[in-house]
Scaffold this motif. Sequence first.
Motif, PDB file in Angstrom:
ATOM      1  N   CYS A   1      11.681  89.275  23.066  1.00  0.00           N
ATOM      2  CA  CYS A   1      11.365  90.377  22.151  1.00  0.00           C
ATOM      3  C   CYS A   1      11.531  89.934  20.699  1.00  0.00           C
ATOM      4  O   CYS A   1      10.670  90.211  19.861  1.00  0.00           O
ATOM      5  CB  CYS A   1      12.262  91.581  22.437  1.00  0.00           C
ATOM      6  SG  CYS A   1      11.938  92.393  24.012  1.00  0.00           S
ATOM      7  N   ASN A   2      12.626  89.269  20.416  1.00  0.00           N
ATOM      8  CA  ASN A   2      12.891  88.799  19.060  1.00  0.00           C
ATOM      9  C   ASN A   2      11.807  87.817  18.603  1.00  0.00           C
ATOM     10  O   ASN A   2      11.296  87.919  17.481  1.00  0.00           O
ATOM     11  CB  ASN A   2      14.268  88.151  18.982  1.00  0.00           C
ATOM     12  CG  ASN A   2      14.655  87.797  17.571  1.00  0.00           C
ATOM     13  OD1 ASN A   2      14.604  88.629  16.686  1.00  0.00           O
ATOM     14  ND2 ASN A   2      15.038  86.548  17.365  1.00  0.00           N
ATOM     15  N   ASP A   3      11.450  86.888  19.467  1.00  0.00           N
ATOM     16  CA  ASP A   3      10.402  85.916  19.132  1.00  0.00           C
ATOM     17  C   ASP A   3       9.058  86.610  18.885  1.00  0.00           C
ATOM     18  O   ASP A   3       8.320  86.251  17.963  1.00  0.00           O
ATOM     19  CB  ASP A   3      10.253  84.871  20.237  1.00  0.00           C
ATOM     20  CG  ASP A   3      11.446  83.933  20.345  1.00  0.00           C
ATOM     21  OD1 ASP A   3      12.285  83.913  19.411  1.00  0.00           O
ATOM     22  OD2 ASP A   3      11.543  83.223  21.370  1.00  0.00           O
ATOM     23  N   SER A   4       8.758  87.613  19.699  1.00  0.00           N
ATOM     24  CA  SER A   4       7.503  88.351  19.539  1.00  0.00           C
ATOM     25  C   SER A   4       7.467  89.090  18.214  1.00  0.00           C
ATOM     26  O   SER A   4       6.451  89.081  17.512  1.00  0.00           O
ATOM     27  CB  SER A   4       7.323  89.353  20.682  1.00  0.00           C
ATOM     28  OG  SER A   4       7.212  88.689  21.912  1.00  0.00           O
ATOM     29  N   ILE A   5       8.567  89.717  17.861  1.00  0.00           N
ATOM     30  CA  ILE A   5       8.644  90.445  16.597  1.00  0.00           C
ATOM     31  C   ILE A   5       8.535  89.479  15.423  1.00  0.00           C
ATOM     32  O   ILE A   5       7.847  89.756  14.433  1.00  0.00           O
ATOM     33  CB  ILE A   5       9.929  91.284  16.537  1.00  0.00           C
ATOM     34  CG1 ILE A   5       9.830  92.426  17.551  1.00  0.00           C
ATOM     35  CG2 ILE A   5      10.181  91.809  15.131  1.00  0.00           C
ATOM     36  CD1 ILE A   5      11.121  93.164  17.792  1.00  0.00           C
ATOM     37  N   ASP A   6       9.185  88.324  15.526  1.00  0.00           N
ATOM     38  CA  ASP A   6       9.083  87.314  14.471  1.00  0.00           C
ATOM     39  C   ASP A   6       7.639  86.874  14.261  1.00  0.00           C
ATOM     40  O   ASP A   6       7.188  86.701  13.125  1.00  0.00           O
ATOM     41  CB  ASP A   6       9.950  86.092  14.784  1.00  0.00           C
ATOM     42  CG  ASP A   6      11.432  86.348  14.580  1.00  0.00           C
ATOM     43  OD1 ASP A   6      11.795  87.362  13.933  1.00  0.00           O
ATOM     44  OD2 ASP A   6      12.231  85.522  15.071  1.00  0.00           O
TER      45      ASP A   6
END
Length: 80
Positions: free
Chosen positions: A56-61
């Motif tokens: 999720c964090n990577d996708s948001i980044d």
Amino acid sequence: MAKKAEDMDNEQKKDIPVEEAFDKVDATIKALEQSDISLEDSFKLFKEGMDLLKYCNDSIDKVEKKVQKVMADGRTEDFE
């Protein structure tokens, strides 16, 4: 029937929408809150939850970086 996070490999996790990944994180948290869960199962769920949160964090980044690139006047600013 939908697969559980524990049944998905890393490639499958990359193919799900981030909203679905957050739903799976929520389900993982609820499962971890159960008093009858074994230590081994708790560890597996914890790891899967952390993997999903990283996804999720990577996708948001990635989205934040795209937003920076498409600023209308060509400026890049921090995404807030």
